[in-house]
Design an enzyme around this catalytic site. Structure first.
Site, PDB file in Angstrom:
ATOM      1  N   CYS A  89     -18.427 -81.400  28.026  1.00 38.90           N
ATOM      2  CA  CYS A  89     -19.416 -82.201  27.296  1.00 38.90           C
ATOM      3  C   CYS A  89     -20.804 -81.722  27.718  1.00 38.90           C
ATOM      4  O   CYS A  89     -20.960 -80.582  28.173  1.00 38.90           O
ATOM      5  CB  CYS A  89     -19.206 -83.696  27.509  1.00 38.90           C
ATOM      6  N   CYS A 148     -19.803 -88.442  31.610  1.00 39.82           N
ATOM      7  CA  CYS A 148     -19.247 -89.486  30.732  1.00 39.82           C
ATOM      8  C   CYS A 148     -17.975 -89.015  30.025  1.00 39.82           C
ATOM      9  O   CYS A 148     -16.870 -89.347  30.422  1.00 39.82           O
ATOM     10  CB  CYS A 148     -20.277 -89.956  29.707  1.00 39.82           C
ATOM     11  N   ASP A 161     -21.495 -89.478  22.158  1.00 37.16           N
ATOM     12  CA  ASP A 161     -22.075 -89.577  23.491  1.00 37.16           C
ATOM     13  C   ASP A 161     -22.370 -91.047  23.794  1.00 37.16           C
ATOM     14  O   ASP A 161     -23.198 -91.653  23.116  1.00 37.16           O
ATOM     15  CB  ASP A 161     -23.358 -88.743  23.528  1.00 37.16           C
TER      16      ASP A 161
HETATM   17  P1  4NP Z   1     -21.827 -86.717  28.717  1.00 38.43           P
HETATM   18  O1  4NP Z   1     -23.026 -87.764  28.536  1.00 38.43           O
HETATM   19  O2  4NP Z   1     -22.268 -85.426  28.057  1.00 38.43           O
HETATM   20  O3  4NP Z   1     -20.710 -87.364  27.973  1.00 38.43           O
HETATM   21  O4  4NP Z   1     -21.573 -86.586  30.186  1.00 38.43           O
HETATM   22  C1  4NP Z   1     -24.336 -87.490  28.952  1.00 38.43           C
HETATM   23  C2  4NP Z   1     -24.697 -87.707  30.253  1.00 38.43           C
HETATM   24  C3  4NP Z   1     -25.988 -87.467  30.655  1.00 38.43           C
HETATM   25  C4  4NP Z   1     -26.921 -86.996  29.754  1.00 38.43           C
HETATM   26  C5  4NP Z   1     -26.550 -86.769  28.448  1.00 38.43           C
HETATM   27  C6  4NP Z   1     -25.251 -87.001  28.047  1.00 38.43           C
HETATM   28  N1  4NP Z   1     -28.268 -86.772  30.161  1.00 38.43           N
HETATM   29  O5  4NP Z   1     -29.091 -86.412  29.315  1.00 38.43           O
HETATM   30  O6  4NP Z   1     -28.569 -86.938  31.361  1.00 38.43           O
END
Ligand code: 4NP
Length: 158
Positions: A8, A13, A125
């Protein structure tokens, strides 16, 4: 060993939840020795961090402890050492292709290709939303993970 990498953006997440759900299915099938399972983010913002507390709580609510996972950034070598590199959304997929070079052998896909009836092709997300978003993500990655395992069992005769 069949290497499966979930990817991801932040690796705190969606992809840790996908990793945990997939590992649950693999272990329930008694196939743990056949798989090397990991997750990573295309960005490096959360390297070394535990999964988001909401992701941990949601997974644990479904019987899966992901508290020991730590954020890691996808590196180009992963596209040679893993057999399957599985993106959560289109943007992750595009970022994976940018690292893809001659000699790389991983098969890249989007996780929700496994779940054509999901009504969406991307795992949303949940980072800026509430707990309901995390439950929705779990439902998607859990069902898609089961289908992915079924497909890999057929492909590898397991
Ligand atoms: P993930 O979610 O890609 O599902 O882990 C996110 C976690 C953090 C961020 C963006 C998406 N961030 O911008 O910090």
């Amino acid at each position: 060993m069949i290497g499966v990498m979930f990817v991801c953006l932040g690796n705190i997440c969606r992809s840790p939840m996908a990793e945990g759900a997939f590992r649950k299915h693999v272990e329930a099938a008694g196939l743990g020795a056949h798989f090397r399972i990991l997750s990573s983010g295309t960005a490096g913002y959360h390297v070394g961090e535990a999964p988001d507390p909401r992701a941990q709580k949601t997974a644990l609510g479904h019987g899966v402890d992901i508290s020991m996972l730590r954020g890691r950034q996808l590196v180009k070598e992963d596209l040679a050492s893993f057999d399957y590199v599985v993106a959560m959304d289109r943007s992750n997929w595009t970022n994976i292709q940018k690292l893809y070079k001659r000699g790389h052998t991983a098969k890249t896909s989007m996780l929700l290709e496994e779940l054509p009836d999901a009504g969406t092709t991307e795992v949303p997300d949940p980072y800026y939303g509430g707990d309901a978003g995390f439950e929705h993500v779990w439902s998607l990655v859990d069902r898609a993970g089961a289908r992915l395992l079924a497909r890999l069992r057929r492909a590898h005769g397991l």
